[in-house]
Write a protein that holds these residues in place. Sequence first.
Motif, PDB file in Angstrom:
ATOM      1  N   UNK A 187     -68.047 102.782  61.534  1.00  0.00           N
ATOM      2  CA  UNK A 187     -68.481 103.453  62.598  1.00  0.00           C
ATOM      3  C   UNK A 187     -69.675 104.344  62.290  1.00  0.00           C
ATOM      4  N   UNK A 188     -69.827 104.677  60.969  1.00  0.00           N
ATOM      5  CA  UNK A 188     -71.037 105.263  60.286  1.00  0.00           C
ATOM      6  C   UNK A 188     -72.361 104.673  60.140  1.00  0.00           C
ATOM      7  N   UNK A 189     -72.179 103.342  60.167  1.00  0.00           N
ATOM      8  CA  UNK A 189     -73.254 102.311  59.776  1.00  0.00           C
ATOM      9  C   UNK A 189     -74.187 102.442  60.829  1.00  0.00           C
ATOM     10  N   UNK A 190     -75.588 102.696  60.452  1.00  0.00           N
ATOM     11  CA  UNK A 190     -76.768 102.417  61.253  1.00  0.00           C
ATOM     12  C   UNK A 190     -76.676 100.934  61.804  1.00  0.00           C
ATOM     13  N   UNK A 191     -76.431 100.044  60.872  1.00  0.00           N
ATOM     14  CA  UNK A 191     -76.114  98.514  61.247  1.00  0.00           C
ATOM     15  C   UNK A 191     -75.412  98.032  60.052  1.00  0.00           C
ATOM     16  N   UNK A 192     -74.533  96.925  60.492  1.00  0.00           N
ATOM     17  CA  UNK A 192     -73.961  96.325  59.466  1.00  0.00           C
ATOM     18  C   UNK A 192     -74.903  95.244  58.682  1.00  0.00           C
ATOM     19  N   UNK A 193     -74.209  94.332  58.022  1.00  0.00           N
ATOM     20  CA  UNK A 193     -75.068  93.221  57.508  1.00  0.00           C
ATOM     21  C   UNK A 193     -75.572  92.309  58.350  1.00  0.00           C
ATOM     22  N   UNK A 194     -74.860  92.150  59.438  1.00  0.00           N
ATOM     23  CA  UNK A 194     -75.318  91.347  60.455  1.00  0.00           C
ATOM     24  C   UNK A 194     -76.111  91.907  61.700  1.00  0.00           C
ATOM     25  N   UNK A 195     -76.422  93.084  61.304  1.00  0.00           N
ATOM     26  CA  UNK A 195     -77.441  93.950  62.358  1.00  0.00           C
ATOM     27  C   UNK A 195     -76.586  94.739  63.455  1.00  0.00           C
ATOM     28  N   UNK A 196     -75.291  94.450  63.568  1.00  0.00           N
ATOM     29  CA  UNK A 196     -74.657  95.240  64.478  1.00  0.00           C
ATOM     30  C   UNK A 196     -74.468  96.808  64.337  1.00  0.00           C
ATOM     31  N   UNK A 197     -74.866  97.656  65.216  1.00  0.00           N
ATOM     32  CA  UNK A 197     -74.592  99.187  64.933  1.00  0.00           C
ATOM     33  C   UNK A 197     -73.001  99.504  64.778  1.00  0.00           C
ATOM     34  N   UNK A 198     -72.791 100.596  63.967  1.00  0.00           N
ATOM     35  CA  UNK A 198     -71.355 100.884  63.800  1.00  0.00           C
ATOM     36  C   UNK A 198     -70.918 101.415  65.070  1.00  0.00           C
ATOM     37  N   UNK A 199     -71.660 101.948  66.156  1.00  0.00           N
ATOM     38  CA  UNK A 199     -70.898 102.427  67.438  1.00  0.00           C
ATOM     39  C   UNK A 199     -70.215 101.157  67.918  1.00  0.00           C
ATOM     40  N   UNK A 200     -70.885 100.109  67.921  1.00  0.00           N
ATOM     41  CA  UNK A 200     -70.436  98.911  68.702  1.00  0.00           C
ATOM     42  C   UNK A 200     -68.793  98.494  68.176  1.00  0.00           C
ATOM     43  N   UNK A 201     -68.548  98.952  66.925  1.00  0.00           N
ATOM     44  CA  UNK A 201     -67.053  98.799  66.601  1.00  0.00           C
ATOM     45  C   UNK A 201     -66.059  99.741  67.482  1.00  0.00           C
ATOM     46  N   UNK A 202     -66.586 100.781  67.801  1.00  0.00           N
ATOM     47  CA  UNK A 202     -65.801 101.636  68.639  1.00  0.00           C
ATOM     48  C   UNK A 202     -66.010 101.540  70.159  1.00  0.00           C
ATOM     49  N   UNK A 203     -67.151 101.163  70.537  1.00  0.00           N
ATOM     50  CA  UNK A 203     -67.398 101.016  72.180  1.00  0.00           C
ATOM     51  C   UNK A 203     -67.454  99.664  72.466  1.00  0.00           C
ATOM     52  N   UNK A 204     -67.490  98.722  71.783  1.00  0.00           N
ATOM     53  CA  UNK A 204     -67.613  97.158  72.044  1.00  0.00           C
ATOM     54  C   UNK A 204     -66.730  96.589  72.770  1.00  0.00           C
ATOM     55  N   UNK A 205     -66.768  95.438  73.458  1.00  0.00           N
ATOM     56  CA  UNK A 205     -65.924  94.740  74.285  1.00  0.00           C
ATOM     57  C   UNK A 205     -64.477  94.527  73.589  1.00  0.00           C
ATOM     58  N   UNK A 206     -64.351  94.539  72.457  1.00  0.00           N
ATOM     59  CA  UNK A 206     -63.410  94.044  71.649  1.00  0.00           C
ATOM     60  C   UNK A 206     -62.601  95.222  71.191  1.00  0.00           C
ATOM     61  N   UNK A 207     -63.059  96.355  71.248  1.00  0.00           N
ATOM     62  CA  UNK A 207     -62.234  97.661  70.549  1.00  0.00           C
ATOM     63  C   UNK A 207     -61.089  97.878  71.265  1.00  0.00           C
ATOM     64  N   UNK A 208     -61.004  97.721  72.519  1.00  0.00           N
ATOM     65  CA  UNK A 208     -59.595  98.088  73.648  1.00  0.00           C
ATOM     66  C   UNK A 208     -58.506  97.366  72.981  1.00  0.00           C
ATOM     67  N   UNK A 209     -58.739  96.018  72.288  1.00  0.00           N
ATOM     68  CA  UNK A 209     -57.775  95.102  71.714  1.00  0.00           C
ATOM     69  C   UNK A 209     -57.620  95.527  70.552  1.00  0.00           C
ATOM     70  N   UNK A 210     -58.704  95.432  69.685  1.00  0.00           N
ATOM     71  CA  UNK A 210     -58.558  95.794  68.185  1.00  0.00           C
ATOM     72  C   UNK A 210     -57.887  97.116  67.875  1.00  0.00           C
ATOM     73  N   UNK A 211     -58.062  98.173  68.565  1.00  0.00           N
ATOM     74  CA  UNK A 211     -57.724  99.386  68.021  1.00  0.00           C
ATOM     75  C   UNK A 211     -56.824 100.104  69.230  1.00  0.00           C
TER      76      UNK A 211
END
Length: 422
Positions: free
Chosen positions: A95-119
């Motif tokens: 969540x703290x990443x500005x971007x991961x190694x594939x360029x995705x921002x850290x916030x996308x892990x929390x707010x992205x479309x897969x978060x509801x199922x993942x977490x």
Amino acid sequence: MKPFAIVILILFITATSCKKQVVIPEESYTAMVEAAYQLSVDKDSLIQVEALEMYETAFTKFPDSITDYSIYEASVVASQIKTFDKAFSYLEHTAKLVEDEMGFPGWDYILGEYADEDYKNLMQDSRWLALYETALNDRKQFFERLKAEEREFFNTRKNEDTSILEAEELYHHLKTSNNYLPKKQQDYSIAFKINDTTSTSYFVHLPKSYTPSKKYTVLFYLHGAVRGNALSVFETKLNLMYDNKRYTKRADANNVILVFPKGNKDFNWMLKDDGFFMVPEIVKQLKMALNIDDNKVFVSGHSNGATGSFSYLMKQPTAFAGFYGFNTYPKVFTGGTFIKNVLSRSFINFSTDQDYYYPPNANDSLNVLMADLKADYKDHRYNGFPHWFPAFEESEPAYDILFDDVLHRKRQPFPKKSGMGV
């Protein structure tokens, strides 16, 4: 989990239907986390516990090889088996990443479309609420940064006052100068308006040595699976990885600009005319920002993307110098196939004999027609490979053929042989 995890699994792991068939490898970090992911998709919680243990063993054994995405995968497994402290420990990292190694921002892990199922098991915990609030703020800042980067991308030098120049000086100025500026980055995600209610984005990858005084070659890559893709508010350097790394390394070595548009089932380069304007319009936009050689703009793609490349050759070839396709279905879905347009341009096709989506006989019949027309059309057949030929190392020579053609071919704006729509 995010969908590219499934892609990685298909490409690198032979699926097993029996849990006892899973072998725990220890020879490399990559092998261990891939096997851990294979275990993690099992619904048996005891198997998922084994998966988390395998991730943690890989993290301990290969600390210098740990990837952000593997930490994300471990956080999902920990969430599923309700090992909350570990889940939050891993999740807080991503969540703290500005971007991961594939360029995705850290916030996308929390707010992205897969978060509801993942977490879903974490969402009643106060730690999740804190991460969520932080992610909202991070997302706001992220899009503000994207807008600033886009403004910088399209920024040009103000027109100089030429009123005091003599005729010869003015002629030299107009011939040698331009208003383009250097770019601060190598990679840009650019927003693209489709209509008043719909937008997507495209990704631009520049040569490291980009300088506005030089004219550059541009190669578009059109993705496949248009029915299964979604439009995107931003694109990342994931476009440069996996199969596309074969484009990336050759473009970097030869100072070629790469462009990756994002389409879906309604707006694309193949199924409907609603999105067919996208690539020509992006060409116009790029020429506002970058010093592009008008005679060195090319289109390539795989599967539906290759069919899109073929469609531009048939229906709207004027702006382009040449076209390429991997596992092409040589058909125009809307508007007719203006086959004689090939006479003013070229197409290089890379087909395979085991392509069960686009059987080789479709290409064979077209090859005969192209030969009769004496068209600049080549079909390179690779035997023993299925539809996803670009995923195999044996596809490397095909990319050499493609880039050799890109480097040596120039568009003829006024060809001696003219197609119907040129």
